[in-house]
Scaffold this active site. Structure first.
Site, PDB file in Angstrom:
ATOM      1  CB  SER A  91      79.487 -44.965  56.574  1.00 53.42           C
ATOM      2  OG  SER A  91      78.923 -45.412  57.791  1.00 53.42           O
ATOM      3  CE  LYS A  94      79.885 -49.346  57.560  1.00 52.80           C
ATOM      4  NZ  LYS A  94      79.547 -48.048  58.136  1.00 52.80           N
ATOM      5  CB  SER A 339      76.033 -48.203  55.536  1.00 47.72           C
ATOM      6  OG  SER A 339      77.154 -47.464  55.969  1.00 47.72           O
TER       7      SER A 339
END
Length: 530
Positions: A91, A94, A339
């Site tokens: 993640s 991101k 997230s």
């Protein structure tokens, strides 16, 4: 968020091993070798030795680490280990997607959802099709659709002589990203992507419903199952039973492939907590259309025709009601703090539409790449195939993440972007986010702001921390190919080391436990258990 390190129900992560500073230094020589490089000032501080010691923990034996630490203001590299080695960032992907979205779409960008028609009005009857058109709002709720229905009812409409048409054509019809795991299909973190979808609550897990299972009153009773929002789009089959208090809890809640049938099976003890699961739906456009049709009925509006999906709204259609989302700068908070994978993918396709009039992953990722290039990140140094990092094909080195973290500091929207990063040990879910149970009782608590990342065998933590001299540091820690259940304690130890260090003296931190229930990042433990 990305695919969890452990499947749910496999038990808690292994306990962090304790190690002393002398032992850790010996492990550096034995395991890492002379891999770390840093500037002359950091050599005098002892920072390379301190970070090397953390990476020498046995949990990383046989694994690979790409780590860079730099002075945020000057860019001086204070530590680096395999800085250009591309690893799965999970993640941390991101970071690129969110920064590009702020640049391409703008902090004030809002998503609209409209009700339109080309039909004629005859008293209380609308003679023609009714269109529900989405543009990708990842925070659309059932109550928002109810508000649209209420406004239509307030105008006096009581009957629609036509079809309900769900227009999701702002994006293409490709629902899942490249190389997403098939066994994640019903999981909330791997929901299908559509320009017209729905979230069940204010965590905004778009494309999902919440299935709540409560034990029956006594052993032998069937559990009580409810779905949020309350919609007939999802069918529930209960093949579960209530057992005596204190009995084994074996409940499972899963959606059957290719359907919206959710099967509840196993056993739940009387008086127990039951289960609460966020489950993705099959075909989110139909989900939004079904909830809207039900809202129309609740407000006394009958639609005589069937529902049709994926048809464009004709040019010249009249807008009857509209809803606009919160601005992007505020949407970043649930997106980055918790997230949210689906937000990342929706923003990627929205960037594609804004930049090239194509709501596709390809166009969106091209827009992300264009921003990264403008920010000084080498497009030829990374591979990004989705917006969230759920794909195991994504590959980033730590040095490019640090380049990005430094570059965004000069952006006019940086304060809003920085605000959206999780804060170590802050207890509020929408402030601490996925770091809210980590680094507590250390100099990094309420200090470090960073993006977490988790995949099986991949973990990352990248962001900002202020050291004991008040100097802001940027860091990127990407760890792959380890066999331990978690290495998040090692990430934390590196950041705590940075937070407690001075320019002339680094203070090594032990490998902490991450806190919370087990070592998975909080985003994987829905409902919010940590």
């Amino acid at each position: 968020m990305s695919r969890p390190v452990n499947d749910r129900g496999t038990g808690p992560a292994s306990r962090a091993r304790r190690w002393g500073w002398p032992v850790a230094l010996a492990l550096v020589a034995a395991v890492l070798g002379p891999g770390a490089q840093a500037g002359a000032d950091s050599d005098r501080s002892g920072l390379p030795e301190a970070v090397d010691a953390v990476l020498g923990d046995p949990r990383m034996e046989g694994g690979t680490a790409s780590v860079v630490v730099a002075d945020a203001a000057t860019g001086e590299v204070l530590y680096q280990h395999l800085p250009s080695t591309r690893l799965m960032p999970a993640s941390n992907t991101k970071l690129a997607t969110s920064a590009a979205a702020m640049d391409v779409l703008g902090p004030g960008h809002r998503f609209g959802t409209d009700v339109l028609t080309t039909g004629r009005r005859h008293g209380r009857v609308l003679d023609g099709d009714l269109y529900l058109r989405g543009t990708g709002d990842p925070a659309l709720l059932a109550e928002d659709l109810d508000g649209l229905a209420a406004r239509l009812a307030a105008s006096g409409v009581r009957r629609v002589e036509g079809r309900l048409v769900a227009d999701d054509t702002r994006f293409d019809d490709r629902r899942l990203g490249r190389s997403w795991a098939a066994d994640d299909e019903s999981a909330y973190y791997s929901a299908q992507i559509s320009a017209l979808s729905l979230a069940p609550d204010t965590d905004y897990d778009t494309g999902t419903v919440i299935v709540t299972v409560r034990p029956g009153a006594s052993a032998g009773d069937a559990p009580v199952v409810t779905v949020t929002p309350d919609t007939g789009y999802v069918d529930v089959e209960v093949d579960a039973r209530t057992v005596a208090a204190g009995g084994e809890d074996t409940l499972t809640v899963e959606r059957e492939h290719g359907t919206n049938t959710v099967v509840v099976s196993g056993a739940t003890p009387a008086g127990g907590s039951g289960a609460k699961e966020w489950i993705s739906v099959w075909e989110p456009t139909g989900y939004a259309a079904a909830v809207f049709r039900e809202a129309l009925a609740d407000h006394g509006i009958a639609v005589t025709g069937p529902t049709r999906l994926g048809r464009p709204t004709p040019a010249g259609a009249r807008r009857l009601a509209s809803h606009t989302s919160m601005p992007l700068k505020d949407l970043l908070v649930p997106f980055m703090k918790l997230s949210n994978n689906m937000h990342a993918e929706i923003l990627t396709k929205a960037m594609g539409y804004a930049a090239a009039r194509e709501g596709t992953w390809e166009a969106g990722l091209a827009a992300v790449g264009g921003y990264l290039e403008r920010a000084g990140v080498g497009r030829d140094r990374i591979r990004q195939v989705d917006g969230s990092g759920l794909s195991r094909m994504d590959a980033f080195p730590a040095d490019q993440l640090v380049r990005l973290l430094r570059a965004v500091r000069a952006e006019p929207w940086y304060a809003d972007w920085y605000r959206a990063l999780p804060v170590a040990c802050h207890p509020d879910r929408f402030t601490g986010g996925t770091l809210r149970s980590r680094m507590c009782g250390t100099p990094a608590a309420l200090n470090a702001r960073a993006k977490t990342g988790s995949l099986t065998g991949a973990s990352a933590l990248s962001g900002y921390v202020t050291d004991a001299d008040g100097r802001e540091l940027v860091f990127a820690v990407v760890l792959n190919n380890y066999l331990a259940s978690s290495v998040k304690a090692l990430e934390d130890a590196i950041v705590v080391t940075l937070a407690g260090s001075r320019e002339e003296a680094a203070v090594p931190a032990p490998a902490l436990r991450s806190g919370g229930r087990g070592d998975l990042e909080c985003a994987w433990r829905k409902p919010a258990l940590c």
